[in-house]
Write a protein that holds these residues in place. Structure first.
Motif, short mmCIF file in Angstrom:
data_model
loop_
_atom_site.label_atom_id
_atom_site.label_comp_id
_atom_site.label_asym_id
_atom_site.label_seq_id
_atom_site.Cartn_x
_atom_site.Cartn_y
_atom_site.Cartn_z
N SER A 61 0.82 -1.22 0.00
CA SER A 61 0.00 0.00 0.00
C SER A 61 0.85 1.26 0.00
O SER A 61 0.33 2.34 -0.28
CB SER A 61 -0.93 0.03 1.21
N GLU A 95 -3.67 4.58 4.00
CA GLU A 95 -3.74 5.19 5.32
C GLU A 95 -3.72 6.72 5.23
O GLU A 95 -4.44 7.39 5.98
CB GLU A 95 -2.57 4.71 6.19
N GLY A 145 -7.09 7.94 4.84
CA GLY A 145 -8.05 7.54 5.86
C GLY A 145 -8.75 6.22 5.58
O GLY A 145 -9.80 5.94 6.15
N ILE A 146 -8.17 5.40 4.73
CA ILE A 146 -8.76 4.10 4.38
C ILE A 146 -8.10 3.03 5.25
O ILE A 146 -6.88 2.84 5.16
CB ILE A 146 -8.56 3.79 2.89
N PRO A 147 -8.87 2.35 6.08
CA PRO A 147 -8.26 1.34 6.94
C PRO A 147 -7.81 0.12 6.14
O PRO A 147 -8.50 -0.33 5.23
CB PRO A 147 -9.39 0.96 7.91
N VAL A 148 -6.63 -0.38 6.49
CA VAL A 148 -6.08 -1.56 5.82
C VAL A 148 -5.70 -2.57 6.90
O VAL A 148 -5.12 -2.22 7.92
CB VAL A 148 -4.82 -1.20 4.99
N HIS A 149 -6.04 -3.82 6.66
CA HIS A 149 -5.64 -4.91 7.53
C HIS A 149 -4.57 -5.71 6.79
O HIS A 149 -4.84 -6.26 5.74
CB HIS A 149 -6.83 -5.82 7.86
N VAL A 164 -10.55 -10.47 11.28
CA VAL A 164 -11.24 -9.25 10.83
C VAL A 164 -12.74 -9.49 10.74
O VAL A 164 -13.55 -8.66 11.19
CB VAL A 164 -10.67 -8.77 9.47
N THR A 186 -15.21 -7.40 13.17
CA THR A 186 -15.98 -6.33 12.53
C THR A 186 -17.38 -6.74 12.09
O THR A 186 -18.22 -5.88 11.86
CB THR A 186 -15.23 -5.78 11.30
#
Length: 180
Positions: free
Chosen positions: A7, A12, A15-19, A35, A39
């Motif tokens: 990424s 990030e 503001g995009i969450p990444v796992h 996850v 979630t």
């Protein structure tokens, strides 16, 4: 995604969450399960990198089907890619298409960095996708998977993968921003 290098921090920064799962099928399966349990998501999006001798470098490809390229129990009479005695889930895991403008492919997942032709029919290779797909299938969660082709899955794959990560992250972010 498997690794932060895929990424480049771009997601990030927006503001995009990444796992991040880490490399390989075991890490990917654990992260997907974690996850989904934490979630309660109904759709998991997998963006990542892949090698391909069928698609050109820098292409974005949506995965339509995952297979295991390293499951080989053929000495016992099972086809390569088939997990024996797993009647509930076939060797091929089909995904619904989401990004209709992208070419689609079969992705062969294995716990090795592929530098040659896989033993199973597939157009792209990765190290996590099949595990994600299997966990999602078992838990009733939709999986959408797009791969950025970094390399030709050949003898220079390790160099090409590293060299193409930045462009791949940019293209995956643009796709995400266009659709979500």
């Amino acid at each position: 995604m498997a690794l932060p290098s895929e990424s480049q921090g771009y997601f990030e920064q927006h503001g995009i969450p990444v796992h991040y799962s880490g490399i390989g099928k075991i890490n990917a399966a654990f992260k997907a399960y974690d996850v989904i349990q934490r979630t309660g998501c109904k759709t998991l999006i997998n963006f990542g990198t892949a090698g391909s001798s069928s698609f050109p470098r820098h292409a974005l490809v949506e995965v339509q089907q995952f297979v295991q390229r390293d499951m080989d129990v053929s000495p016992l009479g099972f086809p390569i890619g088939t997990t024996p005695m797993d009647d509930d889930h076939p060797a091929e895991i089909e995904l619904d298409r989401y990004f209709l403008e992208l070419p689609h492919a079969v992705c062969g997942t294995g716990d090795s960095f592929e530098t040659g032709l896989p033993k199973v029919q597939c157009q792209v290779v990765d190290m996590e996708g099949y595990a994600l797909a299997k966990v999602c299938k078992k838990l009733g969660v939709r999986l959408i998977s797009v791969k950025y082709i970094t390399d030709g899955a050949d003898d220079t794959a390790h160099i090409d993968w590293q060299d193409n990560l930045k462009v791949g992250a940019e293209k995956l972010l643009q796709l995400y921003q266009k659709h979500f």
